[in-house]
Design an enzyme around this catalytic site. Structure first.
Site: not given
Length: 394
Positions: A69-70, A156, A184, A206, A242, A335
């Site tokens: 996703g990123t 999310n 999501q 995932h 690839t 964080c």
């Protein structure tokens, strides 16, 4: 025994996806090679592409595989902005919601800091909802210099579902490409690219029972993107590298399963979520729900999302104490440089920093059971008491 309630971060792989991955991983072949093994790997990739496209209401040619996703969000945001800016130099603005995932927020900030982009933020209401009318009004003023609109399908952190079709229509009316991060939403809501009106849509494996490290940007054939990776020119010349044929195969199998079982599974998980929220509110600990929640709602809020605010506590303390009690969840906060930061999502929704620091995100999925809910409700009173003592509030 560990009770896993962090499905929004990643959900366990489905047995069928594991089987598909292992089966494909046992065969050699680079999908870009022209020999027999390479052509076999390419066949696996292309058949998987067709399955993923069919499940998401897209054409196979619109599926651009990425590492997740990123990367897909970065390609959508940076790639579209650069292409539009290069074609029409006045188009330097990005419109995005203030509650986007950092996979969208950070590319936008990068464009602002390094490329001279401008940004207009869409602000949510207290529930986390965004308004298509607000977007239309903003574009009525700024459409001529806007390169892209990006709004996530479902949040999310608090699970709020956005009116994607209405937002996309507002962007299209002003001739501005619309991107939605649907990471999501897929597998939990009826997501169809063709019905959404979006030009670009991010998905990943995932979050729905597939493997880590593979996802896709669904991009209309007329979407123009500047590549962010350069190499072999795979994936429509916009995403070199690839392809991981075993992961792509497992992605397709997991998505097929998630879509086929979605309606039944959403009702089951929603019932667990409602029991968890109702049980937490009944503990007389001052807990509240962030975002709008009503029992039985699997359309306005993701069915497996329970986001709680616990007054007088730091989210990190709650997380570690619950972890010690065998319950795995998250806070949703960021964080930075080792210092916990309150969630930008909660701040944008109007919560103050003190309230936002006491957040817990408990998310359920295909492995969740009543025993997981029971474990949370049994652990919470003692955990909250200890967290408040640690904070000096008892």
């Amino acid at each position: 025994m560990t009770h896993y309630l962090d499905h929004a971060a990643t959900t366990p792989m489905l047995p069928a996806a594991v089987e598909a991955f292992v089966e494909s991983a046992g065969r050699v072949g680079n999908p870009s090679s022209l020999h027999t093994s390479g052509r076999a790997a390419r066949k696996t990739v292309e058949e998987s592409r067709e399955r993923i496209a069919a499940a998401l209401g897209a054409r196979p040619s619109e599926v651009v595989f990425t590492s997740g996703g990123t990367e897909a969000d970065n390609l959508a945001v940076k790639g579209t902005w650069l292409a539009r800016r290069d074609d029409e130099p006045r188009r330097v603005r990005v419109v995005a919601s203030a509650i986007e995932h950092h996979a969208v927020l950070d590319p936008v900030e990068h464009l602002v800091e390094r490329r001279g982009a401008r940004v207009s933020w869409l602000e949510p209401d207290r529930c986390g909802h965004l308004s298509a009318d607000d977007l239309a009004a903003l574009l009525a003023e700024h459409a001529d210099d806007t390169a892209l609109v990006s709004v996530m399908w479902a949040n999310n952190e608090v699970g709020t579902v956005q009116p994607v079709a209405a937002l996309a229509a507002a962007a299209r009316a002003h001739g501005v490409p619309f991107h939605t991060d649907a990471v999501q939403a897929v597998g939990h809501l009826p997501v169809r690219f063709d019905d959404s009106g979006a030009d670009l849509m991010t998905v990943t494996a995932h979050k729905l029972g597939g493997p880590l490290g593979v996802g896709a940007l669904i991009a209309r054939r007329d979407a123009v993107l500047v590549p962010q990776l350069h190499g072999g020119g795979q994936e429509r010349q916009v995403r070199s590298g690839t392809l991981d044929a075993p992961a792509v195969h497992a992605f397709a199998v997991a998505l097929d399963h998630a879509v086929a079982t979605r309606d039944v599974e959403a009702k089951r998980v929603m019932a667990l979520r409602d029991r968890l929220v109702e049980g937490a509110l009944a503990l007389d600990l001052g807990i509240s729900v962030s975002g709008c929640w009503r029992p039985g709602d699997a359309e306005g809020r993701l069915p497996g999302n329970a986001h709680l605010l616990v007054p007088g506590c730091e989210g990190d303390s709650l997380l570690y104490l619950l972890d010690a009690a065998g319950v795995e969840c998250s806070t949703g906060s960021a964080c930075q440089a080792g210092v916990p930061q309150p969630s930008h999502v909660l701040l944008a929704m109007g919560h103050d920093e003190t309230a936002a620091r006491g957040a817990l995100r408990l998310t359920l999925g295909h492995t969740s059971t009543d025993a997981d809910v029971d474990a949370v409700l049994a652990a919470l009173p003692g955990v909250v008491e200890r967290a408040r003592r640690a904070g000096g509030l008892l």
